[in-house]
Design an enzyme around this catalytic site. Structure first.
Site: not given
Ligand code: TYM
Length: 330
Positions: A113, A195, A198
């Site tokens: 992130k 993975k 979205k």
């Protein structure tokens, strides 16, 4: 014998993907009779990324509607919104003081992130797993049903709980992750080596739970495969087809071997359509119920209010014990 306690949650960050559904909700709904389940909308976690307040408010309610539409039953499971139970933030602060920065720096989700949001590497993003530990530990949880990507966070939760118990005596139950089903790690349709998420920049990479049937069909038809044209499970050499087999297996509950047999001699074209159709059929009733529930705001409100009251009773008991043990005056 007492039922085992379950805790899990999803961030209300907009549309969920087929990964969230197969890795989490689809398993949660099957656990409702056998276990004492707590399913949370982890709204505080969603603040770690820049967001529009009005959109977040909508997403929280939408996620609640989706939980119910997908089969979570408020008569069986406790369903609530994280920020309504203040003990989550309060315990998170205390646990922060029992978590090492070295541990947090090792979290792969933090690294991912931070790379994706390089302009906003805030402290919340860093201490996010500690809030997650607080979520889990407040309820004396036995099992945490999550997708594979959350395993590391549950491991850290165990370490923090053990550390605290070693210093102050038995306070928290040590939880275990419960990673289940054929699709614990649904991969991207365009990039089957990472993975399904979205946050991918390619919309054809993911299926959203509210995608229309023709969109779902088109995304599966365009999914990346290999040139062998044999439906065979082999993650290393056939990541795309193996991912489709896992999705088909999770929904139909057929084993990988049964699927290989079913599509023996048939090409990828036929298999892709079959996978798309089973996903469409699975999502259709959920999408319909979801739309209906969004028109029943009063019902949704009664669920989250009731859920928060029940959650508070358990959470406050654990928090009070922690406050006493660390030496705060009650
Ligand atoms: P979140 O909101 O990213 O994802 C919610 C759930 O969906 C699963 N998942 C997947 N499973 C399989 N394949 C995929 N491609 C896929 N993508 C997502 C996740 O594993 C997760 O189970 N930190 C958590 C939320 C959280 C939580 C908790 C979970 C906060 N507190 C306490 C359990 C217990 C998260 O960000 O999940």
């Amino acid at each position: 014998m007492d039922k085992k306690i379950i805790f899990s949650g999803i961030q209300p960050t907009g549309n969920l993907t087929l990964g969230n559904y197969l890795g989490a909700i689809n398993n949660w709904k099957k656990m409702q009779d056998e276990y004492k389940c707590n399913y949370c909308i982890v709204d505080l976690h969603a603040l770690t990324i820049r967001h529009d307040p009005e959109v977040l408010r909508k997403n929280i309610i939408n996620l609640l509607a989706l939980y119910i539409a997908a089969g979570l039953d408020p008569e069986k499971s406790n369903i609530f919104i994280q920020s309504h139970v203040k003990a989550h933030s309060e315990l998170a602060w205390i646990l922060n003081c029992y978590t090492y920065t070295g541990e947090l720096s090792r979290m792969t989700q933090f690294k991912d992130k931070s790379a994706k949001h390089a302009d906003n590497i805030n402290s919340g993003l860093y201490t996010y797993p500690v809030l997650m530990a607080a979520d889990i530990l407040l309820y004396q949880t036995d099992l945490v049903p999550v997708g594979e990507d959350q395993r590391q966070h549950v491991e850290l939760t165990r370490d923090i709980a053990e550390r605290f118990n070693n210093i102050y005596g038995q306070t928290f139950k040590i939880p275990e992750s419960y990673i289940q089903g054929a699709a614990a790690r649904v991969m991207g349709l365009q990039n089957p080596n990472s993975k399904m998420s979205k946050s991918s920049t390619i919309p054809n990479d993911y299926i959203l739970l509210n995608d229309e049937p023709d969109v779902i069909l088109s995304k599966f038809k365009k999914s990346v495969t290999d040139s062998e044209n044999v439906v065979r499970y082999d993650v290393e050499n056939k990541a795309g087809i193996s991912n489709l087999i896992s999705i088909y297996s999770a929904i139909t509950t057929k084993s990988k071997e049964e699927i290989e047999k079913e599509f023996d001699g048939k090409g990828y074209g036929e298999f892709k359509v079959a996978v798309a159709e089973c996903v469409i059929d699975e999502l259709k009733p959920i999408q319909a119920k979801y739309k209906e529930l969004l028109n029943n705001r009063d019902y949704l409100e009664s669920i989250y209010k009731d859920g928060a009251e029940k959650a508070k009773r358990v959470a406050n008991k654990t928090l009070e014990d922690v406050y006493k043990k660390v030496g705060l005056v009650l």
